[in-house]
Design a protein around this motif. Structure first.
Motif, PDB file in Angstrom:
ATOM      1  N   LEU A   6     -40.601 -27.568  -1.104  1.00  0.00           N
ATOM      2  CA  LEU A   6     -41.794 -26.899  -0.510  1.00  0.00           C
ATOM      3  C   LEU A   6     -42.527 -28.144  -0.538  1.00  0.00           C
ATOM      4  CD1 LEU A   6     -43.650 -24.666  -0.287  1.00  0.00           C
ATOM      5  CD2 LEU A   6     -44.299 -24.791  -2.670  1.00  0.00           C
ATOM      6  N   LEU A   7     -43.388 -28.197   0.767  1.00  0.00           N
ATOM      7  CA  LEU A   7     -44.569 -29.211   1.167  1.00  0.00           C
ATOM      8  C   LEU A   7     -45.845 -28.243   0.744  1.00  0.00           C
ATOM      9  CD1 LEU A   7     -45.487 -31.809   1.827  1.00  0.00           C
ATOM     10  CD2 LEU A   7     -45.325 -31.176   4.369  1.00  0.00           C
ATOM     11  N   ALA A   8     -46.520 -28.490  -0.383  1.00  0.00           N
ATOM     12  CA  ALA A   8     -47.781 -27.789  -0.588  1.00  0.00           C
ATOM     13  C   ALA A   8     -48.844 -28.676  -0.071  1.00  0.00           C
ATOM     14  CB  ALA A   8     -47.671 -27.698  -2.202  1.00  0.00           C
ATOM     15  N   VAL A   9     -49.705 -28.308   0.693  1.00  0.00           N
ATOM     16  CA  VAL A   9     -50.875 -28.867   1.121  1.00  0.00           C
ATOM     17  C   VAL A   9     -52.107 -28.477   0.531  1.00  0.00           C
ATOM     18  CG1 VAL A   9     -52.039 -29.794   3.071  1.00  0.00           C
ATOM     19  CG2 VAL A   9     -49.384 -29.323   3.329  1.00  0.00           C
ATOM     20  N   ASP A  10     -53.084 -29.305  -0.003  1.00  0.00           N
ATOM     21  CA  ASP A  10     -54.239 -28.905  -0.613  1.00  0.00           C
ATOM     22  C   ASP A  10     -55.379 -29.833   0.335  1.00  0.00           C
ATOM     23  OD1 ASP A  10     -56.416 -28.112  -2.194  1.00  0.00           O
ATOM     24  OD2 ASP A  10     -55.949 -29.891  -3.944  1.00  0.00           O
ATOM     25  N   ALA A  11     -56.053 -28.923   0.908  1.00  0.00           N
ATOM     26  CA  ALA A  11     -57.091 -29.568   1.788  1.00  0.00           C
ATOM     27  C   ALA A  11     -58.437 -29.237   1.028  1.00  0.00           C
ATOM     28  CB  ALA A  11     -56.892 -29.086   3.360  1.00  0.00           C
ATOM     29  N   GLY A  12     -59.041 -30.412   0.587  1.00  0.00           N
ATOM     30  CA  GLY A  12     -60.206 -30.324  -0.180  1.00  0.00           C
ATOM     31  C   GLY A  12     -61.316 -30.952   0.843  1.00  0.00           C
ATOM     32  N   ASN A  13     -62.617 -30.695   0.320  1.00  0.00           N
ATOM     33  CA  ASN A  13     -63.630 -31.397   1.107  1.00  0.00           C
ATOM     34  C   ASN A  13     -63.766 -32.935   1.006  1.00  0.00           C
ATOM     35  OD1 ASN A  13     -65.363 -28.979   1.719  1.00  0.00           O
ATOM     36  ND2 ASN A  13     -65.402 -28.737  -0.467  1.00  0.00           N
ATOM     37  N   THR A  14     -63.047 -33.483   0.037  1.00  0.00           N
ATOM     38  CA  THR A  14     -62.920 -35.006  -0.026  1.00  0.00           C
ATOM     39  C   THR A  14     -61.875 -35.382   0.441  1.00  0.00           C
ATOM     40  OG1 THR A  14     -64.960 -35.156  -1.596  1.00  0.00           O
ATOM     41  CG2 THR A  14     -63.425 -37.109  -1.341  1.00  0.00           C
ATOM     42  N   ASN A  15     -60.685 -35.006  -0.141  1.00  0.00           N
ATOM     43  CA  ASN A  15     -59.421 -35.587  -0.110  1.00  0.00           C
ATOM     44  C   ASN A  15     -58.386 -34.408   0.462  1.00  0.00           C
ATOM     45  OD1 ASN A  15     -59.577 -38.529  -0.741  1.00  0.00           O
ATOM     46  ND2 ASN A  15     -60.086 -37.502  -2.938  1.00  0.00           N
ATOM     47  N   LEU A  16     -57.210 -34.765   0.914  1.00  0.00           N
ATOM     48  CA  LEU A  16     -56.173 -34.004   1.289  1.00  0.00           C
ATOM     49  C   LEU A  16     -54.836 -34.329   0.721  1.00  0.00           C
ATOM     50  CD1 LEU A  16     -55.900 -32.631   4.704  1.00  0.00           C
ATOM     51  CD2 LEU A  16     -53.909 -33.053   3.497  1.00  0.00           C
ATOM     52  N   VAL A  17     -54.429 -33.493  -0.068  1.00  0.00           N
ATOM     53  CA  VAL A  17     -53.224 -33.796  -1.054  1.00  0.00           C
ATOM     54  C   VAL A  17     -51.712 -33.080  -0.415  1.00  0.00           C
ATOM     55  CG1 VAL A  17     -52.100 -33.933  -3.152  1.00  0.00           C
ATOM     56  CG2 VAL A  17     -54.364 -34.196  -3.082  1.00  0.00           C
ATOM     57  N   PHE A  18     -50.830 -33.830  -0.285  1.00  0.00           N
ATOM     58  CA  PHE A  18     -49.571 -33.350   0.278  1.00  0.00           C
ATOM     59  C   PHE A  18     -48.618 -33.648  -1.067  1.00  0.00           C
ATOM     60  CE2 PHE A  18     -51.394 -34.361   4.215  1.00  0.00           C
ATOM     61  CZ  PHE A  18     -50.743 -33.600   5.190  1.00  0.00           C
ATOM     62  N   ALA A  19     -47.894 -32.621  -1.523  1.00  0.00           N
ATOM     63  CA  ALA A  19     -46.952 -32.921  -2.607  1.00  0.00           C
ATOM     64  C   ALA A  19     -45.616 -31.933  -2.324  1.00  0.00           C
ATOM     65  CB  ALA A  19     -47.749 -32.095  -4.032  1.00  0.00           C
ATOM     66  N   LEU A  20     -44.473 -32.618  -2.722  1.00  0.00           N
ATOM     67  CA  LEU A  20     -43.144 -31.992  -2.548  1.00  0.00           C
ATOM     68  C   LEU A  20     -42.881 -31.486  -3.977  1.00  0.00           C
ATOM     69  CD1 LEU A  20     -40.676 -34.739  -0.764  1.00  0.00           C
ATOM     70  CD2 LEU A  20     -41.285 -32.582  -0.138  1.00  0.00           C
ATOM     71  N   VAL A  21     -42.666 -30.137  -3.738  1.00  0.00           N
ATOM     72  CA  VAL A  21     -42.401 -29.431  -4.905  1.00  0.00           C
ATOM     73  C   VAL A  21     -41.018 -28.930  -5.034  1.00  0.00           C
ATOM     74  CG1 VAL A  21     -43.048 -27.757  -6.485  1.00  0.00           C
ATOM     75  CG2 VAL A  21     -44.833 -28.727  -5.024  1.00  0.00           C
ATOM     76  N   ASP A  22     -40.020 -29.167  -6.038  1.00  0.00           N
ATOM     77  CA  ASP A  22     -38.884 -28.576  -6.093  1.00  0.00           C
ATOM     78  C   ASP A  22     -38.702 -27.626  -7.272  1.00  0.00           C
ATOM     79  OD1 ASP A  22     -36.036 -28.158  -5.696  1.00  0.00           O
ATOM     80  OD2 ASP A  22     -35.606 -29.946  -6.502  1.00  0.00           O
ATOM     81  N   ARG A  23     -38.423 -26.517  -7.135  1.00  0.00           N
ATOM     82  CA  ARG A  23     -38.420 -25.428  -8.345  1.00  0.00           C
ATOM     83  C   ARG A  23     -39.575 -25.648  -9.129  1.00  0.00           C
ATOM     84  NH1 ARG A  23     -33.092 -27.263  -7.089  1.00  0.00           N
ATOM     85  NH2 ARG A  23     -31.684 -25.680  -6.333  1.00  0.00           N
TER      86      ARG A  23
END
Length: 259
Positions: free
Chosen positions: A2-19
């Motif tokens: 899973l590519l989880a994308v958290d778009a905040g007001n200051t930073n945007l975080v992409f994370a690879l999540v496996d199970r």
């Protein structure tokens, strides 16, 4: 994965999540003008540096509090990963928790995601403090319902406002003071004391008031990049969960795809 994308007001975080396990994460400044093509070039290089490729991504979920950033993130998922992304709080990924507030439609995605993850990891009444652009205090009931909270200026916003409004004050780094003394002997030390200990006092004071209003034992969960900085000088936190929002995205994705 899973590519989880958290778009905040200051930073945007992409994370690879496996199970449910975060395998890699990358952070970039939030800019609604950044195109899907720009994201793709940047992300492709980072995936390769971590030993992954875009073919390892089988699902995408996006949580955002910046509406203007959403379109290009959706294009990134569809054009470069050939995936229709889930959008946190919408469609199949509607919130699986009760938003027990007067304006549920205005609850930020990051706050709802923090509530989902905190309730999954901890039981009972909870207070989630997130140190982001704003510092938010979120009250979570024993059933996992979001009951409301507090929004305060983030520490970086407070410092920016102070420096921009006072011509002779220097820009300083946010750090814990060298000692517990609160009588500063220089302009810089006085600023550090005011920003740091002032913020600790706010955290402790608001937490005490929230606990008194809740009226039952409360577990305090801290998240966000600066949580560990304050944890050194206050005993108000019961647990530090640095990746709460990403964990919330992962849990929401699992709930949405199981239904």
């Amino acid at each position: 994965m899973l590519l989880a994308v958290d778009a905040g007001n200051t930073n945007l975080v992409f994370a690879l999540v496996d199970r449910g396990t975060i395998k890699a994460r990358w952070r970039i400044a939030t800019d609604p003008r950044r195109t899907a093509d720009q994201y793709a070039v940047w992300l492709h290089q980072l995936l390769e540096l971590e030993g992954y490729s875009k073919s390892d991504v089988s699902a995408v979920i996006i949580g955002t509090v910046v509406p203007r950033a959403l379109h290009n993130l959706e294009v990134l998922a569809s054009k470069y990963f050939h995936i229709q992304p889930l959008i946190a709080g919408h469609g199949k990924a509607e919130w699986p928790i009760e938003l027990d507030v007067d304006e549920p439609q205005n609850v930020g995605a990051d706050r709802a995601l923090n509530v989902i993850a905190a309730h999954a990891k901890h039981s009972g009444d909870l207070l989630v403090i997130d140190f982001g652009t704003a510092t938010t205090f979120d009250v979570v009931g024993p059933s996992g319902a979001y009951r409301g909270g507090i929004i305060a200026p983030g520490i970086n916003l407070s410092l920016d406002a102070l420096v921009s409004a006072a011509a002779k004050l220097p820009r300083i780094a946010i750090e814990a003071p060298a000692t517990n003394r609160v009588i500063g002997r220089t302009t810089e030390s006085q600023m550090i004391i005011g920003i740091y200990w002032g913020y600790v006092a706010m955290i402790e004071g608001l937490t005490d008031r929230l606990k008194a209003e809740i009226g039952s034992p409360v577990k305090v969960i801290a998240t966000g990049g600066l949580a560990t900085l304050f944890d050194k000088h206050t005993d108000v936190f019961d647990a530090i969960e640095p990746d709460l929002t990403i964990q919330g995205l992962s849990l929401l994705h699992d709930m949405a795809t199981r239904s």
